[in-house]
Design a protein around this motif. Structure first.
Motif, mmCIF file in Angstrom:
data_model
loop_
_atom_site.group_PDB
_atom_site.id
_atom_site.type_symbol
_atom_site.label_atom_id
_atom_site.label_comp_id
_atom_site.label_asym_id
_atom_site.label_seq_id
_atom_site.Cartn_x
_atom_site.Cartn_y
_atom_site.Cartn_z
ATOM 1 N N LYS A 1 24.355 6.184 59.705
ATOM 2 C CA LYS A 1 24.939 4.888 59.362
ATOM 3 C C LYS A 1 26.360 4.862 59.889
ATOM 4 O O LYS A 1 27.079 5.852 59.790
ATOM 5 C CB LYS A 1 24.972 4.673 57.844
ATOM 6 N N ASN B 1 15.776 3.846 63.566
ATOM 7 C CA ASN B 1 16.960 3.674 62.720
ATOM 8 C C ASN B 1 17.407 2.213 62.647
ATOM 9 O O ASN B 1 18.534 1.917 62.292
ATOM 10 C CB ASN B 1 18.100 4.550 63.268
ATOM 11 N N LYS B 2 16.500 1.294 62.948
ATOM 12 C CA LYS B 2 16.877 -0.120 63.037
ATOM 13 C C LYS B 2 17.424 -0.679 61.729
ATOM 14 O O LYS B 2 18.188 -1.640 61.737
ATOM 15 C CB LYS B 2 15.713 -0.961 63.545
ATOM 16 N N GLN B 3 17.076 -0.080 60.598
ATOM 17 C CA GLN B 3 17.603 -0.556 59.321
ATOM 18 C C GLN B 3 19.112 -0.357 59.224
ATOM 19 O O GLN B 3 19.763 -0.963 58.377
ATOM 20 C CB GLN B 3 16.886 0.119 58.132
ATOM 21 N N ASN B 4 19.679 0.459 60.102
ATOM 22 C CA ASN B 4 21.120 0.697 60.094
ATOM 23 C C ASN B 4 21.848 -0.022 61.225
ATOM 24 O O ASN B 4 22.995 0.320 61.539
ATOM 25 C CB ASN B 4 21.408 2.200 60.146
#
Length: 109
Positions: A93, A37-40
């Motif tokens: 998120k 979930n690193k994009q968040n």
């Protein structure tokens, strides 16, 4: 929710006994997220008046992994005491404004 904050605190603040005396009022903002979930991730680097820490959920002990229900999670500590926590919703998120985190830090100082 308080047990989660306590577990996270114990994990990230395993300081020497006498170091609590010198950092009793130290404000720390900590974010935990999962690698998938690193994009968040939230960029907390612009916060003022606190230390910012980050950790991957996958690198935590089993007890922490089991207590975290959603990622990312942001916790503010005043010394070793958790003061405020924000957790992501089912979209994974965090719906939080950096200014809200800064206002909380400012209210502690």
């Amino acid at each position: 929710m308080k047990p989660l904050m306590l577990l996270v605190g114990l994990l990230f603040f395993p300081m020497q006994v006498n170091s609590f005396e010198t950092s009793a009022k130290k404000i720390t903002v900590m974010q935990i997220n999962a690698k998938w979930n690193k994009q968040n991730n939230i960029d907390l680097g612009n916060l003022i008046g606190c230390d910012v820490k980050f950790a991957w959920l996958e690198d935590q002990p089993k007890s922490i992994k089991e207590s975290v229900q959603t990622v990312p999670i942001v916790v503010i500590y005043n010394g070793s005491k958790p003061v405020r926590q924000w957790s992501a919703d089912l979209s994974f998120k965090l719906q939080i404004d950096l200014n809200e985190i800064q206002k909380t830090v400012n209210s502690i100082r």
